[in-house]
Design a protein around this motif. Structure first.
Motif, PDB file in Angstrom:
ATOM      1  N   LEU A   1      75.942  52.515  36.346  1.00 34.82           N
ATOM      2  CA  LEU A   1      74.864  52.768  35.389  1.00 34.82           C
ATOM      3  C   LEU A   1      73.626  53.388  36.036  1.00 34.82           C
ATOM      4  O   LEU A   1      73.091  54.369  35.501  1.00 34.82           O
ATOM      5  CB  LEU A   1      74.503  51.484  34.628  1.00 34.82           C
ATOM      6  CG  LEU A   1      73.515  51.670  33.484  1.00 34.82           C
ATOM      7  CD1 LEU A   1      74.060  52.648  32.447  1.00 34.82           C
ATOM      8  CD2 LEU A   1      73.202  50.329  32.844  1.00 34.82           C
ATOM      9  N   PRO A   2      73.153  52.883  37.177  1.00 31.31           N
ATOM     10  CA  PRO A   2      71.974  53.535  37.783  1.00 31.31           C
ATOM     11  C   PRO A   2      72.206  55.013  38.102  1.00 31.31           C
ATOM     12  O   PRO A   2      71.327  55.845  37.871  1.00 31.31           O
ATOM     13  CB  PRO A   2      71.743  52.723  39.062  1.00 31.31           C
ATOM     14  CG  PRO A   2      72.352  51.387  38.774  1.00 31.31           C
ATOM     15  CD  PRO A   2      73.545  51.685  37.913  1.00 31.31           C
ATOM     16  N   GLU A   3      73.403  55.352  38.607  1.00 31.67           N
ATOM     17  CA  GLU A   3      73.714  56.753  38.896  1.00 31.67           C
ATOM     18  C   GLU A   3      73.736  57.585  37.620  1.00 31.67           C
ATOM     19  O   GLU A   3      73.243  58.720  37.592  1.00 31.67           O
ATOM     20  CB  GLU A   3      75.081  56.867  39.572  1.00 31.67           C
ATOM     21  CG  GLU A   3      75.172  56.225  40.937  1.00 31.67           C
ATOM     22  CD  GLU A   3      76.619  56.124  41.369  1.00 31.67           C
ATOM     23  OE1 GLU A   3      77.178  57.162  41.799  1.00 31.67           O
ATOM     24  OE2 GLU A   3      77.182  55.015  41.265  1.00 31.67           O
ATOM     25  N   LEU A   4      74.315  57.034  36.579  1.00 35.23           N
ATOM     26  CA  LEU A   4      74.412  57.727  35.312  1.00 35.23           C
ATOM     27  C   LEU A   4      73.025  58.000  34.737  1.00 35.23           C
ATOM     28  O   LEU A   4      72.716  59.119  34.313  1.00 35.23           O
ATOM     29  CB  LEU A   4      75.242  56.890  34.326  1.00 35.23           C
ATOM     30  CG  LEU A   4      75.469  57.481  32.950  1.00 35.23           C
ATOM     31  CD1 LEU A   4      76.390  58.691  33.023  1.00 35.23           C
ATOM     32  CD2 LEU A   4      76.038  56.435  32.022  1.00 35.23           C
ATOM     33  N   ILE A   5      72.180  56.994  34.742  1.00 38.05           N
ATOM     34  CA  ILE A   5      70.816  57.153  34.226  1.00 38.05           C
ATOM     35  C   ILE A   5      70.039  58.171  35.058  1.00 38.05           C
ATOM     36  O   ILE A   5      69.346  59.031  34.517  1.00 38.05           O
ATOM     37  CB  ILE A   5      70.096  55.793  34.178  1.00 38.05           C
ATOM     38  CG1 ILE A   5      70.732  54.924  33.083  1.00 38.05           C
ATOM     39  CG2 ILE A   5      68.601  55.976  33.922  1.00 38.05           C
ATOM     40  CD1 ILE A   5      70.265  53.491  33.066  1.00 38.05           C
TER      41      ILE A   5
ATOM     42  N   ALA B   1      71.252  60.669  36.787  1.00 35.82           N
ATOM     43  CA  ALA B   1      71.779  62.005  36.498  1.00 35.82           C
ATOM     44  C   ALA B   1      71.245  62.521  35.168  1.00 35.82           C
ATOM     45  O   ALA B   1      70.850  63.690  35.060  1.00 35.82           O
ATOM     46  CB  ALA B   1      73.306  61.969  36.487  1.00 35.82           C
ATOM     47  N   ARG B   2      71.195  61.670  34.164  1.00 34.72           N
ATOM     48  CA  ARG B   2      70.663  62.084  32.855  1.00 34.72           C
ATOM     49  C   ARG B   2      69.191  62.448  32.952  1.00 34.72           C
ATOM     50  O   ARG B   2      68.748  63.446  32.370  1.00 34.72           O
ATOM     51  CB  ARG B   2      70.866  60.970  31.825  1.00 34.72           C
ATOM     52  CG  ARG B   2      72.292  60.832  31.378  1.00 34.72           C
ATOM     53  CD  ARG B   2      72.453  59.749  30.343  1.00 34.72           C
ATOM     54  NE  ARG B   2      73.836  59.662  29.916  1.00 34.72           N
ATOM     55  CZ  ARG B   2      74.284  58.748  29.075  1.00 34.72           C
ATOM     56  NH1 ARG B   2      73.458  57.847  28.567  1.00 34.72           N
ATOM     57  NH2 ARG B   2      75.550  58.728  28.732  1.00 34.72           N
ATOM     58  N   GLU B   3      68.423  61.630  33.678  1.00 38.04           N
ATOM     59  CA  GLU B   3      66.994  61.922  33.818  1.00 38.04           C
ATOM     60  C   GLU B   3      66.770  63.222  34.574  1.00 38.04           C
ATOM     61  O   GLU B   3      65.905  64.021  34.202  1.00 38.04           O
ATOM     62  CB  GLU B   3      66.300  60.755  34.511  1.00 38.04           C
ATOM     63  CG  GLU B   3      66.203  59.524  33.623  1.00 38.04           C
ATOM     64  CD  GLU B   3      65.678  58.297  34.353  1.00 38.04           C
ATOM     65  OE1 GLU B   3      65.559  58.311  35.606  1.00 38.04           O
ATOM     66  OE2 GLU B   3      65.408  57.290  33.654  1.00 38.04           O
ATOM     67  N   ALA B   4      67.547  63.459  35.622  1.00 38.97           N
ATOM     68  CA  ALA B   4      67.420  64.713  36.378  1.00 38.97           C
ATOM     69  C   ALA B   4      67.764  65.910  35.488  1.00 38.97           C
ATOM     70  O   ALA B   4      67.086  66.940  35.515  1.00 38.97           O
ATOM     71  CB  ALA B   4      68.327  64.690  37.609  1.00 38.97           C
TER      72      ALA B   4
ATOM     73  N   GLU C   1      67.520  66.064  32.180  1.00 36.63           N
ATOM     74  CA  GLU C   1      66.440  66.226  31.203  1.00 36.63           C
ATOM     75  C   GLU C   1      65.225  66.913  31.835  1.00 36.63           C
ATOM     76  O   GLU C   1      64.588  67.761  31.198  1.00 36.63           O
ATOM     77  CB  GLU C   1      66.037  64.880  30.598  1.00 36.63           C
ATOM     78  CG  GLU C   1      67.117  64.248  29.748  1.00 36.63           C
ATOM     79  CD  GLU C   1      67.504  65.088  28.545  1.00 36.63           C
ATOM     80  OE1 GLU C   1      66.630  65.738  27.945  1.00 36.63           O
ATOM     81  OE2 GLU C   1      68.708  65.102  28.209  1.00 36.63           O
ATOM     82  N   ARG C   2      64.906  66.560  33.084  1.00 35.70           N
ATOM     83  CA  ARG C   2      63.771  67.210  33.772  1.00 35.70           C
ATOM     84  C   ARG C   2      64.056  68.694  33.961  1.00 35.70           C
ATOM     85  O   ARG C   2      63.185  69.534  33.735  1.00 35.70           O
ATOM     86  CB  ARG C   2      63.495  66.535  35.106  1.00 35.70           C
ATOM     87  CG  ARG C   2      62.775  65.200  34.992  1.00 35.70           C
ATOM     88  CD  ARG C   2      62.258  64.707  36.341  1.00 35.70           C
ATOM     89  NE  ARG C   2      63.312  64.527  37.321  1.00 35.70           N
ATOM     90  CZ  ARG C   2      64.039  63.409  37.474  1.00 35.70           C
ATOM     91  NH1 ARG C   2      63.807  62.368  36.689  1.00 35.70           N
ATOM     92  NH2 ARG C   2      64.959  63.336  38.394  1.00 35.70           N
ATOM     93  N   ARG C   3      65.269  69.037  34.361  1.00 41.33           N
ATOM     94  CA  ARG C   3      65.630  70.448  34.561  1.00 41.33           C
ATOM     95  C   ARG C   3      65.572  71.203  33.230  1.00 41.33           C
ATOM     96  O   ARG C   3      65.066  72.326  33.169  1.00 41.33           O
ATOM     97  CB  ARG C   3      67.046  70.572  35.138  1.00 41.33           C
ATOM     98  CG  ARG C   3      67.140  70.257  36.597  1.00 41.33           C
ATOM     99  CD  ARG C   3      68.468  70.690  37.202  1.00 41.33           C
ATOM    100  NE  ARG C   3      69.634  70.264  36.464  1.00 41.33           N
ATOM    101  CZ  ARG C   3      70.280  69.098  36.649  1.00 41.33           C
ATOM    102  NH1 ARG C   3      69.869  68.248  37.565  1.00 41.33           N
ATOM    103  NH2 ARG C   3      71.345  68.791  35.930  1.00 41.33           N
ATOM    104  N   GLU C   4      66.073  70.582  32.166  1.00 36.93           N
ATOM    105  CA  GLU C   4      66.066  71.232  30.854  1.00 36.93           C
ATOM    106  C   GLU C   4      64.638  71.421  30.342  1.00 36.93           C
ATOM    107  O   GLU C   4      64.336  72.417  29.705  1.00 36.93           O
ATOM    108  CB  GLU C   4      66.899  70.430  29.856  1.00 36.93           C
ATOM    109  CG  GLU C   4      68.384  70.510  30.103  1.00 36.93           C
ATOM    110  CD  GLU C   4      68.923  71.916  29.995  1.00 36.93           C
ATOM    111  OE1 GLU C   4      68.708  72.575  28.960  1.00 36.93           O
ATOM    112  OE2 GLU C   4      69.569  72.372  30.970  1.00 36.93           O
ATOM    113  N   ALA C   5      63.747  70.468  30.624  1.00 33.37           N
ATOM    114  CA  ALA C   5      62.361  70.556  30.177  1.00 33.37           C
ATOM    115  C   ALA C   5      61.669  71.735  30.856  1.00 33.37           C
ATOM    116  O   ALA C   5      60.826  72.405  30.254  1.00 33.37           O
ATOM    117  CB  ALA C   5      61.623  69.257  30.465  1.00 33.37           C
ATOM    118  N   VAL C   6      62.012  72.024  32.102  1.00 31.66           N
ATOM    119  CA  VAL C   6      61.409  73.134  32.828  1.00 31.66           C
ATOM    120  C   VAL C   6      61.894  74.455  32.252  1.00 31.66           C
ATOM    121  O   VAL C   6      61.148  75.423  32.140  1.00 31.66           O
ATOM    122  CB  VAL C   6      61.758  73.037  34.348  1.00 31.66           C
ATOM    123  CG1 VAL C   6      61.339  74.287  35.083  1.00 31.66           C
ATOM    124  CG2 VAL C   6      61.099  71.811  34.934  1.00 31.66           C
ATOM    125  N   VAL C   7      63.169  74.526  31.846  1.00 32.19           N
ATOM    126  CA  VAL C   7      63.758  75.749  31.301  1.00 32.19           C
ATOM    127  C   VAL C   7      63.182  76.071  29.931  1.00 32.19           C
ATOM    128  O   VAL C   7      62.950  77.211  29.584  1.00 32.19           O
ATOM    129  CB  VAL C   7      65.299  75.620  31.223  1.00 32.19           C
ATOM    130  CG1 VAL C   7      65.914  76.813  30.518  1.00 32.19           C
ATOM    131  CG2 VAL C   7      65.881  75.451  32.613  1.00 32.19           C
TER     132      VAL C   7
END
Length: 126
Positions: free
Chosen positions: A108-112, A114-117, A119-125
């Motif tokens: 779960l920590p890895e999954l969360i 990865a999702r947060e990373a 979302e951050r990349r998508e927010a920049v795009v």
């Protein structure tokens, strides 16, 4: 060098085409867990599964009945009482479900992260 993908890997005759449980089918897994301790009525299933619409729950229960994972019993009462109960085939899925739950708990920590990373990349795009 990677080997090419087999063009017949998703052949319609493949047994995986009829597998009733697909990764990501959250409602079937939840129904199985709800029925683990015995038969339940539709209204009882709706309580913990508040995110599912009555239509989708009905479709899920029908598909599970069709696949032999549960039985639907209608009692001749007024109003009619209907209960759903797992079959031995349905109960045989508890092992794989437990393995998935264990995997999720361990990762779960890895999954969360990865999702947060993502979302951050998508927010920049955007």
């Amino acid at each position: 060098m990677r080997r090419p993908l087999d063009p017949d890997m998703f052949d319609p005759a493949c047994p995986s085409r009829v597998t009733p449980i697909r990764i990501g089918d959250k409602w079937v897994g939840m129904v199985l867990i709800c029925l683990e301790d015995g038969p339940r009525r539709f209204s009882e299933l709706r309580v913990p599964m508040r995110g599912v619409s009555p239509k989708v729950l009905t479709e899920t229960l029908r598909a599970m009945e069709r696949d032999g994972m549960l039985v639907r019993t209608v009692y001749p009462e007024v109003p009619p009482r209907v209960e759903y109960e797992l079959t031995p085939l349905g109960r045989s899925l508890f092992g794989p479900i437990e393995a998935c739950r264990e995997w999720a708990a361990n990762h779960l920590p890895e999954l969360i992260a990865a999702r947060e990373a993502y979302e951050r990349r998508e927010a920049v795009v955007d």
